[in-house]
Design an enzyme around this catalytic site. Structure first.
Site, short mmCIF file in Angstrom:
data_model
loop_
_atom_site.label_atom_id
_atom_site.label_comp_id
_atom_site.label_asym_id
_atom_site.label_seq_id
_atom_site.Cartn_x
_atom_site.Cartn_y
_atom_site.Cartn_z
N GLU A 6 38.63 7.54 74.91
CA GLU A 6 39.43 7.71 75.54
C GLU A 6 39.82 6.93 76.53
O GLU A 6 40.95 5.82 76.43
CB GLU A 6 39.98 8.74 75.85
CG GLU A 6 41.39 8.63 76.56
CD GLU A 6 42.71 8.49 75.49
OE1 GLU A 6 42.14 8.46 73.73
OE2 GLU A 6 44.16 8.16 75.77
N TRP A 48 61.44 -2.92 67.00
CA TRP A 48 59.82 -3.20 65.87
C TRP A 48 59.32 -3.12 64.59
O TRP A 48 59.43 -2.42 64.11
CB TRP A 48 59.46 -1.58 66.95
CG TRP A 48 57.29 -1.92 67.04
CD1 TRP A 48 57.13 -2.59 68.02
CD2 TRP A 48 56.71 -2.12 66.26
NE1 TRP A 48 55.59 -2.46 67.54
CE2 TRP A 48 55.50 -2.27 66.18
CE3 TRP A 48 56.44 -0.94 64.60
CZ2 TRP A 48 53.88 -2.26 65.96
CZ3 TRP A 48 55.13 -1.12 63.74
CH2 TRP A 48 54.26 -1.84 64.38
N CYS A 101 61.86 2.60 65.67
CA CYS A 101 62.83 1.36 66.22
C CYS A 101 63.65 2.74 66.89
O CYS A 101 63.19 3.69 66.66
CB CYS A 101 63.86 0.76 65.60
SG CYS A 101 63.24 -0.38 64.29
N LYS A 150 55.46 2.81 71.28
CA LYS A 150 54.84 4.76 71.17
C LYS A 150 55.05 5.84 70.35
O LYS A 150 54.46 6.42 70.15
CB LYS A 150 56.23 4.88 72.18
CG LYS A 150 55.77 6.88 73.08
CD LYS A 150 54.88 6.60 73.88
CE LYS A 150 54.75 7.82 74.65
NZ LYS A 150 53.44 8.09 75.48
N LYS A 154 42.14 3.51 76.72
CA LYS A 154 43.34 2.84 77.29
C LYS A 154 43.19 1.67 77.69
O LYS A 154 44.25 0.77 78.04
CB LYS A 154 43.04 4.23 78.23
CG LYS A 154 44.55 5.07 79.17
CD LYS A 154 45.19 5.34 78.22
CE LYS A 154 44.94 5.45 76.62
NZ LYS A 154 46.42 6.21 76.40
N ASN A 204 66.13 2.87 61.76
CA ASN A 204 64.85 3.27 61.50
C ASN A 204 64.00 3.95 60.20
O ASN A 204 64.15 4.91 60.34
CB ASN A 204 65.13 4.17 62.91
CG ASN A 204 63.73 4.35 63.48
OD1 ASN A 204 62.60 4.10 63.38
ND2 ASN A 204 62.98 5.55 63.88
N GLY A 205 63.40 2.96 60.30
CA GLY A 205 62.10 3.51 59.60
C GLY A 205 61.75 2.37 58.24
O GLY A 205 61.90 1.46 58.72
N HIS A 252 21.35 2.41 69.20
CA HIS A 252 21.60 3.21 67.79
C HIS A 252 22.18 0.63 67.31
O HIS A 252 22.85 0.84 65.87
CB HIS A 252 22.09 4.00 66.95
CG HIS A 252 21.17 4.50 66.88
ND1 HIS A 252 19.57 5.28 66.26
CD2 HIS A 252 21.16 5.70 67.82
CE1 HIS A 252 19.15 6.18 66.77
NE2 HIS A 252 20.06 6.52 68.02
N ARG A 263 60.04 2.64 71.74
CA ARG A 263 60.59 3.06 71.02
C ARG A 263 59.97 1.72 70.13
O ARG A 263 59.97 1.40 68.77
CB ARG A 263 60.83 3.55 70.32
CG ARG A 263 61.48 5.52 70.47
CD ARG A 263 62.62 5.76 70.30
NE ARG A 263 62.49 6.29 68.76
CZ ARG A 263 61.62 6.57 68.03
NH1 ARG A 263 61.40 7.64 68.69
NH2 ARG A 263 61.17 6.76 66.36
N GLU A 309 43.81 -1.30 75.11
CA GLU A 309 45.38 -0.86 74.59
C GLU A 309 46.06 -1.50 75.61
O GLU A 309 47.10 -2.06 75.53
CB GLU A 309 46.40 0.03 74.80
CG GLU A 309 46.04 1.58 75.34
CD GLU A 309 47.24 2.42 74.72
OE1 GLU A 309 46.21 3.63 74.86
OE2 GLU A 309 47.82 2.40 73.82
C1 F6R Z 1 47.66 5.49 72.82
C2 F6R Z 1 48.79 5.96 72.37
C3 F6R Z 1 48.37 5.90 70.47
C4 F6R Z 1 48.86 7.46 70.24
C5 F6R Z 1 49.35 7.74 68.77
C6 F6R Z 1 49.66 9.28 68.53
O1 F6R Z 1 47.41 5.40 74.08
O2 F6R Z 1 49.61 6.54 73.01
O3 F6R Z 1 46.98 6.13 70.39
O4 F6R Z 1 47.83 8.46 70.14
O5 F6R Z 1 49.86 6.87 68.10
O6 F6R Z 1 50.95 9.11 68.42
P1 F6R Z 1 51.44 10.68 68.66
O7 F6R Z 1 49.83 11.46 69.39
O8 F6R Z 1 52.59 10.53 68.65
O9 F6R Z 1 50.80 11.39 67.37
#
Ligand code: F6R
Length: 596
Positions: free
Chosen positions: A470, A74, A2, A591, A474, A100-101, A493, A28, A477
């Protein structure tokens, strides 16, 4: 995961600072938001939904006061509802708290408090905190002592802020959750992250685990667990407020994709010598690594770590890569010689922090490769290397992935004690080559062509294999469409069974020894009717065999995949754009993932 904001200073600015802060923290968490303002009494406003929903529900007058706290949520305990939104108060609204937490012992605390007669109005773990403070106040404790008493009973991870009626003090504490204080000319701030108050000040103090802060309009006092006053270290943030805005782009994600040339230049600045062919990372001057190296990371950062591990192995350094959530020192050999590298943009990801803490406990050397100065990873690891990408607001990681790849390439060069002018020349050419991709990419048109597909597949070999993973992550998501990435050789496979004329395949075919084999895989999917888009630096060899081409400049086998990934970021963006998705804030994602 959060966002918290707090302010004490000029009473007529409280409302504005809190709402500006919440807008800056929405990345966040954004399923509910709320504020509490302290004056003669406490006023609390909170709503399920985005910050704009809260803003629309606020009265036009009467939301200023002595001090205030705000929160974007969140959900972890209890669904996103008005009642579960923060701030939470005690029975008599004599304290308001944002958190937060996760409070791991909240069930037991709640049971005891309810037995003592406290009434709870939400399903959150957070609500135990105001009731614990209330209980301490009833025993005669003044606000600071009551706040400290409550904090000492919490188990888990938290950043907490609280305000009391008739008081201009904001109290705050943290344990394994980020909290930063801001020193302004017109008051003091606190937040989960700097973008919340970067419009107002660039002077910050990072609170450490176990410390408690009290901010008033004119003072900032930090004390340790025993209550002894700690002298704060004031840092200056290099980002200007413009960095935290969209700068004319429709989405932060697109802006951040376009910031990649600048981000890579920043990552390289002062670290490479073209004359000597060497890389010098000042932060790592005293890092002594004989290997082996273990990478721990999640999501996009894991894909960067896969890329980094390969760079090390190619230089003869044993390197493995683990999903942080699967890392367990009792099943993986770790010794004092092992270097455990946490790759984490935020430096706060709970899974990655959990893995790094395990490594710390068994005496391994730990290194954080992170974007966030003063983050938990930066502070808890033995060494830290910053990727210097600047703030990334879009939930989907873009520029930080490219910066991680480049930082890992530099790390590999340092660990191998390499001297290579060819390496330095190649890495220094990357910003211009990325710019060329951004300027010339036909990704938007390709996205238009394939936006209505059933599913998408991404294939690549060697350094292109993590880029295929990746590319798929991308796209899924932000577009909410099924997408999978594979090492190209794996296709036959199993996954080949899914390939049809309605499943476009993005094939990463860049120059090097594996290009011919990947082209063989292209033939396999074409035989099943799938349209193929090649991302390639050898269009003359590949173009005839595929339906569409996304061309990239040649940067050698190690770096061309970095350029190929830029094309896939753009494809993902434009497909999501065409489908009208919430690109910067995809559903169900946040994020900074500070729960495990
Ligand atoms: C995807 C994305 C997530 C982060 C993952 C790790 O676009 O952003 O998969 O890469 O949650 O986050 P960090 O790098 O902050 O540890």
């Amino acid at each position: 995961m959060c966002g918290i904001i707090g302010y004490t200073g000029q009473r007529e600015r409280v409302h504005d600072v809190l709402l500006t802060g919440l807008a800056g923290l929405e990345y966040r968490g954004y399923d509910s938001a709320g504020i509490a303002v302290a004056d003669e009494s406490l006023t609390v406003h909170k709503r399920a939904g985005e910050v704009a929903t809260l803003e629309a529900a606020l009265p036009t007058e009467g939301v200023d006061g002595l001090a205030g706290i705000g929160h974007t949520r969140w959900s972890t305990h209890g669904p996103p509802t008005d009642a579960n939104a923060h701030p939470h108060t005690d029975c008599d609204a004599q304290v308001a708290v944002v958190h937060n937490g996760i409070i791991e012992n909240y069930a037991a605390l709640r049971r005891d408090l309810e037995a003592e007669g406290h009434t709870f109005t939400s399903e959150t773990d957070t609500e135990v905190i105001p009731h614990l403070i209330e209980a301490a106040r009833e025993r005669g404790a003044p606000p600071e002592a009551a706040f400290r008493d409550a904090i000492q009973q919490l188990e888990g991870s938290y950043a907490v802020a609280a305000v009391f009626p008739d008081s201009e003090t904001v109290y705050a504490a943290r344990h394994e959750s980020p909290l930063v204080l801001g020193l302004g000319d017109d008051g003091h701030y606190l937040a989960s992250d700097v973008p919340a108050f970067i419009d107002f000040t660039d002077r910050v103090v990072y609170l450490e685990d176990g410390q408690l802060a009290q901010i008033t309009p004119s003072a900032l006092v930090i004390t340790d667990e025993q209550g002894a006053v700690v002298t704060p270290t004031v840092d200056r943030i290099a980002w200007d407020p413009e960095d935290a805005g969209k700068a004319g782009y429709d989405h932060y994600m697109l802006k951040e994709i376009h910031e990649q040339p600048a981000a890579i230049r920043q990552c390289l600045r002062g670290r490479v010598s073209e004359l000597e062919g060497t890389v010098t990372i000042d932060e790592l001057a005293d890092l002594d690594c004989e290997g082996p190296v273990q990478f721990v990371a999640c999501g996009t950062s894991y894909h960067a770590a896969l890329y980094g591990a390969r760079l090390l192995r190619e230089r003869g350094i044993p390197a493995q890569c683990f999903l942080a959530s699967e890392y367990a020192v009792d099943s993986i050999p770790v010794s004092a010689e092992t270097l455990v590298v946490g790759v984490t943009q935020s430096g706060e990801t709970a899974d990655t922090m959990g893995a790094l803490r395990q490594a710390n406990r068994v005496g391994a050397t730990t290194l954080a490769l992170t974007n966030v100065v003063g983050s938990s990873a930066a502070r808890e690891c033995d060494h830290v290397m910053y990727i210097r990408a600047g703030p990334e607001i879009g939930v989907a990681a873009t520029k930080t992935f490219a910066s991680q790849q480049v930082a890992l390439a530099m790390l590999a060069s340092v660990l191998a004690g390499e001297r290579s002018t060819a390496f330095v020349e190649r890495v220094r050419a990357l910003p211009d080559q990325i710019q060329q991709v951004l300027d010339e990419s036909p990704a938007r048109a390709v996205a238009e062509t394939y936006a209505d597909a059933d599913a998408y597949f991404f294939i690549g070999r060697g350094y292109n294999a993590p880029v295929a993973l990746e590319g798929a992550l991308k796209l899924k998501e932000i577009s909410y469409t099924h997408a999978e990435g594979f090492a190209a050789g794996e296709l036959k496979h199993g996954p080949l069974a899914l390939v049809t004329e309605r499943t476009p395949v993005f094939a990463l075919v860049t120059s090097g020894s594996s290009a011919a084999k990947t082209l063989g895989n292209v033939k396999e999917v074409e035989a099943r009717g799938a349209p193929v888009v090649a991302v390639t630096d050898i269009p003359n060899e590949v173009g005839q065999a595929v339906d569409d081409v996304l061309e990239v400049p040649s940067a050698g086998p190690r770096f061309t995949p970095i350029l190929a990934n830029i094309q896939l970021q753009l494809v993902a963006y434009w497909i999501a754009h065409r489908l009208g998705r919430s690109i910067d804030k995809p559903r169900n994602l946040a994020k900074s993932v500070t729960v495990d």
